[in-house]
Design an enzyme around this catalytic site. Structure first.
Site, PDB file in Angstrom:
ATOM      1  N   THR A  96      38.481  36.054 -51.754  1.00  0.00           N
ATOM      2  CA  THR A  96      38.916  34.822 -52.416  1.00  0.00           C
ATOM      3  C   THR A  96      38.025  33.649 -52.072  1.00  0.00           C
ATOM      4  O   THR A  96      37.849  32.729 -52.871  1.00  0.00           O
ATOM      5  CB  THR A  96      40.378  34.529 -52.027  1.00  0.00           C
ATOM      6  OG1 THR A  96      41.195  35.556 -52.577  1.00  0.00           O
ATOM      7  CG2 THR A  96      40.855  33.190 -52.536  1.00  0.00           C
ATOM      8  N   SER A 130      38.749  42.367 -51.087  1.00  0.00           N
ATOM      9  CA  SER A 130      38.891  43.196 -49.886  1.00  0.00           C
ATOM     10  C   SER A 130      40.061  44.174 -49.969  1.00  0.00           C
ATOM     11  O   SER A 130      40.181  45.054 -49.118  1.00  0.00           O
ATOM     12  CB  SER A 130      38.987  42.343 -48.623  1.00  0.00           C
ATOM     13  OG  SER A 130      40.279  41.826 -48.436  1.00  0.00           O
ATOM     14  N   THR A 162      40.968  38.083 -47.486  1.00  0.00           N
ATOM     15  CA  THR A 162      42.011  38.040 -46.456  1.00  0.00           C
ATOM     16  C   THR A 162      42.820  39.337 -46.374  1.00  0.00           C
ATOM     17  O   THR A 162      43.412  39.627 -45.334  1.00  0.00           O
ATOM     18  CB  THR A 162      43.004  36.883 -46.724  1.00  0.00           C
ATOM     19  OG1 THR A 162      43.600  37.070 -48.008  1.00  0.00           O
ATOM     20  CG2 THR A 162      42.323  35.533 -46.649  1.00  0.00           C
ATOM     21  N   ASP A 163      42.848  40.117 -47.473  1.00  0.00           N
ATOM     22  CA  ASP A 163      43.801  41.228 -47.529  1.00  0.00           C
ATOM     23  C   ASP A 163      43.583  42.281 -46.441  1.00  0.00           C
ATOM     24  O   ASP A 163      44.555  42.792 -45.865  1.00  0.00           O
ATOM     25  CB  ASP A 163      43.753  41.894 -48.913  1.00  0.00           C
ATOM     26  CG  ASP A 163      44.370  41.012 -49.995  1.00  0.00           C
ATOM     27  OD1 ASP A 163      45.034  40.028 -49.643  1.00  0.00           O
ATOM     28  OD2 ASP A 163      44.180  41.322 -51.186  1.00  0.00           O
TER      29      ASP A 163
END
Ligand code: ASP
Length: 352
Positions: free
Chosen positions: A36, A83, A116-117
């Protein structure tokens, strides 16, 4: 009368100011992988319907002119992925590139931009396989670069600031996010939308970074980087995660065993307790040579060995304070390193 600022040759008692050569700024390599932080949406108020990983690393750096006052930055585009789609071959590429930079005398620190995932999984993988004391700092963003109040630029500036700090050397892999500095082993994503999306449950952050100041309050105690026996390679033993819940069946475990997995991590309820049906399937899996690790789906706390299940009797391993996804990373590395049997594998989980 002479003034202290006079530089006239007719003032013999004037002392020329010593010329202080500015110290060169630390040299930081920024490795971009997508996420992101490199995402773009059709308009500035859209923070969920965007495409991750579409902007190049040059775009990310251009958005932060203040970087030039912190470090000499060089950039590399390693990948451009959301990710959620992170895969083990990319982990191998990333870790190998970081290890090359660790050995490169022209580089002082490394920053990785990431989604971030799965950031917590990549961070822990690097924490265990990077060799060298130079700072390695991951960062990310919850809002795409196109958003009002995008959090990526400040997170990137802070990550480079942490990577440029001598205090970050030898601390293992770090995550700089929303002004906090987290240990890769501890950090987890705890919000689907908030800019304060990462926490280190139970133990807290290692420190903070704000307005160019980096302060650590503690250091990681568990072995990492040079102190592990793990070496990044191309071999990734098949390890999957199953979840225990009300009314669960043994279908998933049986299918995984039939597919030939080497290990299963169970995200148990509470203190790693497991629905009786799944537990019997996992006991059967152990009898077929599959490594079984008990973790918890709760999100904080730890799983006690021989607590909610008799690990000694069942041949299981306790994940301790690792969440199921980090436990999977460690189990893959331990199996790839030749670890077999619950005693050796438990030792790995007690050590790292
Ligand atoms: N799906 C995105 C990713 O992980 C989410 C983010 O970066 O915040 O790449």
């Amino acid at each position: 009368m002479n003034t202290p600022t006079s530089s006239s040759p007719s003032t013999p008692d004037a002392v020329p100011a010593p010329s202080v050569a500015a110290l060169p700024l630390p040299r930081i390599a920024v490795l971009a992988t997508g996420g992101t932080i490199a995402g773009a949406a059709p308009d500035a108020t859209n923070t969920s319907g965007y495409q991750a990983g579409v902007l190049g690393v040059g775009h990310l750096l251009d958005a932060v002119p203040a970087l030039s006052g912190v470090a000499q930055v060089q950039a590399e585009q390693i990948a451009s992925v959301d990710s959620k789609d992170m895969a083990m071959p990319l982990w191998t590429t990333l870790a190998q590139r970081i290890n090359v930079l660790q050995a490169d005398p022209s580089i002082d620190g490394i920053v990785v931009t990431h989604g971030t995932d799965t950031l917590e999984e990549t961070a822990y993988l690097l924490h265990l396989t990077v060799k060298g004391a130079k700072p390695v700092v991951l960062t990310a963003a919850m809002r795409p670069a196109s958003a009002l109040s995008a959090d990526g630029p400040l997170n990137l500036l802070n990550a480079v600031t942490v990577a440029a700090s001598a205090a970050s050397r030898g601390q293992g892999v770090l995550v700089a996010f929303n002004n906090r500095i987290h240990c890769a082993r501890d950090v987890v994503k705890t919000s689907t939308y908030a800019v304060d999306a990462f926490q280190s449950p139970e133990v807290g952050a290692l420190g903070w970074v704000q307005d160019g100041r980096v302060e650590f309050q503690r250091s990681p105690l568990r072995a990492h980087t040079d102190a592990t026996g793990f070496v990044i390679g191309a071999s990734w033993p098949s390890v999957e995660v199953v979840v225990s819940y009300a009314g669960a069946s043994r279908v998933a475990v049986d299918a995984l065993v039939a597919a030939g997995v080497r290990g299963i991590v169970v995200a148990g309820t509470g203190n790693g307790s497991i629905h009786a049906t799944i537990q019997q399937a996992l006991v059967d899996a152990v009898s077929q040579g599959v490594a079984v690790v008990r973790a918890s789906r709760v999100g904080s706390g730890h799983v006690m060995r021989n607590g909610a299940a008799s690990d000694d009797a069942l041949g299981f391993v306790s994940a301790g304070s690792l969440n199921p996804y980090k436990a999977r990373v460690l189990l893959m590395l331990a199996l790839a390193a030749g670890g077999t049997g619950p005693v050796a594998l438990q030792k790995a989980f007690d050590t790292y």
